[in-house]
Design an enzyme around this catalytic site. Structure first.
Site, PDB file in Angstrom:
ATOM      1  N   GLU A 115       0.637  -1.242   0.073  1.00  0.00           N
ATOM      2  CA  GLU A 115      -0.085   0.011  -0.023  1.00  0.00           C
ATOM      3  C   GLU A 115       0.803   1.362   0.025  1.00  0.00           C
ATOM      4  OE1 GLU A 115      -2.886  -0.297   3.074  1.00  0.00           O
ATOM      5  OE2 GLU A 115      -4.255  -1.453   1.817  1.00  0.00           O
ATOM      6  N   HIS A 243      -9.179   9.654   2.495  1.00  0.00           N
ATOM      7  CA  HIS A 243      -8.884   8.757   1.580  1.00  0.00           C
ATOM      8  C   HIS A 243      -8.750   9.169   0.228  1.00  0.00           C
ATOM      9  CE1 HIS A 243      -8.369   4.828  -0.423  1.00  0.00           C
ATOM     10  NE2 HIS A 243      -8.009   4.566   0.809  1.00  0.00           N
ATOM     11  N   ARG A 289      -1.010   8.860   1.274  1.00  0.00           N
ATOM     12  CA  ARG A 289      -2.346   9.079   1.099  1.00  0.00           C
ATOM     13  C   ARG A 289      -2.863  10.607   0.985  1.00  0.00           C
ATOM     14  NH1 ARG A 289      -5.875   5.023   4.766  1.00  0.00           N
ATOM     15  NH2 ARG A 289      -5.340   3.238   3.200  1.00  0.00           N
ATOM     16  N   HIS A 350     -11.699   9.936   6.225  1.00  0.00           N
ATOM     17  CA  HIS A 350     -11.346   8.483   6.274  1.00  0.00           C
ATOM     18  C   HIS A 350     -10.795   8.054   7.680  1.00  0.00           C
ATOM     19  CE1 HIS A 350     -10.655   4.313   5.123  1.00  0.00           C
ATOM     20  NE2 HIS A 350      -9.276   4.580   5.330  1.00  0.00           N
ATOM     21  N   ARG A 385      -1.481   8.938   9.161  1.00  0.00           N
ATOM     22  CA  ARG A 385      -1.305   7.689   9.416  1.00  0.00           C
ATOM     23  C   ARG A 385      -0.562   6.661   8.327  1.00  0.00           C
ATOM     24  NH1 ARG A 385      -5.729   3.149   8.843  1.00  0.00           N
ATOM     25  NH2 ARG A 385      -6.369   4.639   7.013  1.00  0.00           N
TER      26      ARG A 385
HETATM   27  C1  FAD Z   1     -13.642   1.843   4.796  1.00  0.00           C
HETATM   28  C2  FAD Z   1     -12.583   1.804   5.679  1.00  0.00           C
HETATM   29  C3  FAD Z   1     -11.371   0.759   5.365  1.00  0.00           C
HETATM   30  C4  FAD Z   1     -10.222   0.829   6.375  1.00  0.00           C
HETATM   31  N1  FAD Z   1      -9.242  -0.216   6.120  1.00  0.00           N
HETATM   32  C5  FAD Z   1      -8.402  -0.432   6.814  1.00  0.00           C
HETATM   33  C6  FAD Z   1      -7.312  -0.992   6.457  1.00  0.00           C
HETATM   34  O1  FAD Z   1      -7.022  -1.740   5.520  1.00  0.00           O
HETATM   35  N2  FAD Z   1      -6.194  -1.384   7.651  1.00  0.00           N
HETATM   36  C7  FAD Z   1      -6.162  -0.709   8.641  1.00  0.00           C
HETATM   37  O2  FAD Z   1      -5.474  -0.693   9.495  1.00  0.00           O
HETATM   38  N3  FAD Z   1      -7.403   0.347   8.908  1.00  0.00           N
HETATM   39  C8  FAD Z   1      -8.301   0.457   8.225  1.00  0.00           C
HETATM   40  N4  FAD Z   1      -9.329   1.350   8.301  1.00  0.00           N
HETATM   41  C9  FAD Z   1      -9.351   1.846   9.790  1.00  0.00           C
HETATM   42  C10 FAD Z   1      -9.807   0.997  10.929  1.00  0.00           C
HETATM   43  O3  FAD Z   1     -10.779   0.007  10.360  1.00  0.00           O
HETATM   44  C11 FAD Z   1     -10.243   1.585  11.943  1.00  0.00           C
HETATM   45  O4  FAD Z   1      -9.248   2.627  12.297  1.00  0.00           O
HETATM   46  C12 FAD Z   1     -10.610   0.381  13.125  1.00  0.00           C
HETATM   47  O5  FAD Z   1     -11.133  -0.509  12.772  1.00  0.00           O
HETATM   48  C13 FAD Z   1     -10.930   1.129  14.302  1.00  0.00           C
HETATM   49  O6  FAD Z   1     -11.119   0.375  15.347  1.00  0.00           O
HETATM   50  P1  FAD Z   1     -11.905   0.611  16.666  1.00  0.00           P
HETATM   51  O7  FAD Z   1     -12.223  -0.509  17.268  1.00  0.00           O
HETATM   52  O8  FAD Z   1     -11.137   1.734  17.465  1.00  0.00           O
HETATM   53  O9  FAD Z   1     -13.216   1.620  16.250  1.00  0.00           O
HETATM   54  P2  FAD Z   1     -14.459   0.920  15.376  1.00  0.00           P
HETATM   55  O10 FAD Z   1     -14.262  -0.295  14.646  1.00  0.00           O
HETATM   56  O11 FAD Z   1     -15.128   1.977  14.580  1.00  0.00           O
HETATM   57  O12 FAD Z   1     -15.477   0.355  16.726  1.00  0.00           O
HETATM   58  C14 FAD Z   1     -16.026   1.561  17.330  1.00  0.00           C
HETATM   59  C15 FAD Z   1     -17.201   1.033  18.127  1.00  0.00           C
HETATM   60  O13 FAD Z   1     -17.659   1.772  19.064  1.00  0.00           O
HETATM   61  C16 FAD Z   1     -18.967   1.811  19.044  1.00  0.00           C
HETATM   62  N5  FAD Z   1     -19.499   3.200  19.552  1.00  0.00           N
HETATM   63  C17 FAD Z   1     -19.097   4.488  19.153  1.00  0.00           C
HETATM   64  N6  FAD Z   1     -19.827   5.224  19.904  1.00  0.00           N
HETATM   65  C18 FAD Z   1     -20.438   4.798  20.915  1.00  0.00           C
HETATM   66  C19 FAD Z   1     -21.367   5.070  21.949  1.00  0.00           C
HETATM   67  N7  FAD Z   1     -21.655   6.561  22.331  1.00  0.00           N
HETATM   68  N8  FAD Z   1     -21.735   4.301  22.890  1.00  0.00           N
HETATM   69  C20 FAD Z   1     -21.608   2.785  22.576  1.00  0.00           C
HETATM   70  N9  FAD Z   1     -20.830   2.409  21.402  1.00  0.00           N
HETATM   71  C21 FAD Z   1     -20.324   3.355  20.699  1.00  0.00           C
HETATM   72  C22 FAD Z   1     -19.563   1.622  17.734  1.00  0.00           C
HETATM   73  O14 FAD Z   1     -20.722   1.358  17.622  1.00  0.00           O
HETATM   74  C23 FAD Z   1     -18.414   0.369  17.254  1.00  0.00           C
HETATM   75  O15 FAD Z   1     -18.969  -0.723  17.852  1.00  0.00           O
HETATM   76  C24 FAD Z   1     -10.354   1.409   7.395  1.00  0.00           C
HETATM   77  C25 FAD Z   1     -11.586   2.337   7.904  1.00  0.00           C
HETATM   78  C26 FAD Z   1     -12.501   2.464   6.981  1.00  0.00           C
HETATM   79  C27 FAD Z   1     -13.925   3.044   7.156  1.00  0.00           C
END
Ligand code: FAD
Length: 549
Positions: A115, A243, A289, A350, A385
């Site tokens: 990437e 993105h 990016r 993104h 990032r």
């Molecule tokens: C389309 C896309 C593609 C991506 N591709 C990549 C990749 O290839 N590689 C990579 O490393 N990263 C990638 N990323 C980034 C990565 O997916 C995220 O940074 C990572 O998944 C974040 O994980 P997290 O557990 O912190 O948050 P999330 O996975 O977003 O989880 C957050 C959780 O908190 C909950 N929540 C939010 N607010 C509240 C609230 N007030 N009360 C209760 N629950 C709440 C949500 O419902 C969810 O369950 C991508 C992101 C996107 C959008």
């Protein structure tokens, strides 16, 4: 009646679930998640997880690439930690049931993708559905764990801190403690108290602050806004990653066209077929990016077109379909055959590089509040990032946080205080719900137009004035209205938008993801540090290692 658990987790993405699985080995865990359990950014991740496995790769190279992307603002100890732990975390995920692509005949245990910004092939992936595979593997394990309870449709509203004690005030040490949250049960409409000695905030990012985003609807920055209101320190919010390639289509819903498509040989072209990235960077389509996003923005402004095109028609059609089944399927559903015609794309918000400031153990500046994943600012990403470092960051820091919480619980006598129930006296069910959808749209458009890829003082000031006014009106509406999930999100989006603007106005230079026409150059003499917001105060914190905070 308050519900009490040994560990309270907000969010069911990779950060929350991987923490919960470890914590459940030593105590009870409640996970609150605001929609269905799989609704998360994690579930949408396509590209994969960066990790050194290839024989021509090394930790030093992964570290160097991460530091280069972060443009001088990465905390080197955070970078070292995640890079060196990556292979172990990836192997652990496989043990937990996530299956990644292997390519043994080339001598590598994993089929490693490439990437932008990476100098070697190092992206472990499960086709183009890495996040979904990961999310479901973790959810399966969580589902079978007797110590874990997941409560869907529960939105955290506020952290329970000294502010909520009868009479308010701070503790003797003048430190703020977090003892859990008030959370809204979306089904009953009641706000309940969840108490715990340890709270892990894993509520993800804030892409929904912008009109165009690759993030699903849950990404409204709730955790960042809650932490700000509870007086935790918040850092580096000016660094929102756009993105470069979201699908441009009226029914496309900002669907991401993974960077891996360019890693696979995809070429960005104008409508006339010009491969324009060569004009902007020596790495052309594989430039970092921020550079690609700005180049597309510039190209669109020059041409007046609404989008540019990502072309894979010169590649082997069968290989493309095999490598990108999800993207291919989505495009075919919109009558775009990527093997025969270029894909229309635009940049979209993104990834939030900033967040709640933590140390190397994921501990925030509130006692008992840990923050991991996209909601956190660990110092890893600096001003930008590196692709596919974020799932990894969530995994590594959730493990460190878990280890630290065990130590914290062992060494601290924590008495959970009596907390008053949620007070909604004087609030009513309003009928003016149109205000919520209108305000949300207005904030998203303002942020897109004035606080996007290219900024200026004038645009930021204009956006700041309007957002402050909207935020004030929302606050007045909030005080007299029974809370609903939509109202909570609107209030949080407004707060995060205003914090992004404050941070962007404060940094008077261009660096990484923050680009302003008034200060177009990077200025190491004055701006080599983190932008830290604490209540009304904003300051540049000279770069320390994360462990020194
Ligand atoms: C389309 C896309 C593609 C991506 N591709 C990549 C990749 O290839 N590689 C990579 O490393 N990263 C990638 N990323 C980034 C990565 O997916 C995220 O940074 C990572 O998944 C974040 O994980 P997290 O557990 O912190 O948050 P999330 O996975 O977003 O989880 C957050 C959780 O908190 C909950 N929540 C939010 N607010 C509240 C609230 N007030 N009360 C209760 N629950 C709440 C949500 O419902 C969810 O369950 C991508 C992101 C996107 C959008």
């Amino acid at each position: 009646m308050a519900q009490v658990s040994d560990f309270l987790v907000i969010g069911s993405g990779v950060a929350g679930l991987s923490f919960a699985l470890r914590a459940a080995e030593v105590g009870t865990v409640i996970i609150l998640t605001k929609k269905e359990r799989a609704d998360s950014n994690t579930n949408y991740a396509q590209g994969g997880i960066a990790s050194v496995f290839a024989s021509d790769d090394s930790f030093d190279l992964h570290i160097k690439d991460t530091l280069t992307a972060g443009v001088g603002l990465c905390h080197t100890d955070a970078v070292n930690l995640i890079v060196r732990e990556a292979p172990e975390r990836v192997r652990e995920l496989e043990k937990w049931g996530a299956s990644f692509n292997h390519w043994e005949e080339k001598g590598h245990p994993f089929d490693l993708g490439r990437e932008g910004g990476h100098s070697r092939n190092r992206i472990v992936h499960a086709m183009d559905r890495t996040g979904m595979v990961l999310e479901h593997a973790l959810l399966d394990k969580v589902r079978n764990h007797p110590n874990i309870q997941i409560l869907e449709n529960h939105s955290a509203v506020e952290f329970v801190t000294e502010h909520h004690l009868m009479g308010g005030g701070k503790t003797q040490e003048d430190e703020i403690h977090c003892w859990g949250v008030y959370a809204l049960d979306g089904k009953t409409g009641e706000v309940e108290v969840y108490l715990s000695k340890v709270t892990l905030l894993a509520s993800g990012g804030a892409g929904q602050v912008y009109l165009h985003t690759t993030n699903p609807p849950i990404a409204t920055g709730d955790g960042i806004a809650m932490a700000y209101r509870a007086e935790a320190e918040i850092a580096n919010l000016e660094f929102m990653q756009f993105h470069p390639t979201a699908l441009y289509h009226p029914d496309g819903d900002s669907f991401l066209i993974s960077e891996a498509v360019r890693g696979f040989g995809g070429i960005l072209r104008t409508k006339d077929g010009e491969a324009f990235m060569k004009k902007f960077h020596e790495q052309a389509d594989l430039a970092p990016r921020d550079i690609v996003a700005r180049a597309i923005d510039t190209q669109m402004k020059i041409s007046g077109e609404d989008c540019v095109y990502l072309d894979v028609t010169h590649l082997d059609a069968e290989e493309v379909q095999k490598r990108f089944p999800q993207i291919n399927e989505k495009l075919l559903s919109l009558k775009i055959d990527m093997t025969k015609e270029p894909i229309p794309v635009v940049p979209a918000a993104h990834y939030m590089c900033g967040g709640v400031l933590t140390d190397l153990d994921g501990h925030s500046t509130l006692k008992g509040l840990y923050v991991t994943g996209e909601a956190a600012c660990t110092g890893l990403h600096g001003a930008n990032r590196l692709a596919s470092n974020s799932l990894l960051e969530a995994l590594v820091f959730s493990k460190s946080a878990y280890e630290n919480t065990v130590h914290y619980l062992k060494n601290n006598q924590i008495e959970l205080p009596a907390i008053p129930p949620w007070n909604d006296e004087g609030t009513f069910n309003q009928e003016e719900w149109v205000l919520i959808s209108h305000d949300r749209r207005e904030i998203q458009r303002l942020m897109w137009d004035y606080v996007g890829i290219v900024r200026s003082d004038e645009r930021l000031q204009r956006a700041g004035k309007r957002i402050d006014l909207i935020a004030e009106q929302i606050e007045m509406f909030y005080k007299k209205t029974k809370v609903t999930p939509a109202l909570l999100e609107l209030r949080n989006i407004a707060i995060v938008a205003s914090l992004i603007i404050r941070a962007a106005l404060f940094r008077k230079e261009s660096r990484g993801l923050h680009h302003t026409t008034d200060y177009p150059k990077r200025d190491d003499a004055h701006w080599l540090g983190d932008t830290v917001i604490h209540g009304d105060n904003i300051e540049l914190r000279p770069l320390l290692s994360s462990s020194a905070r």
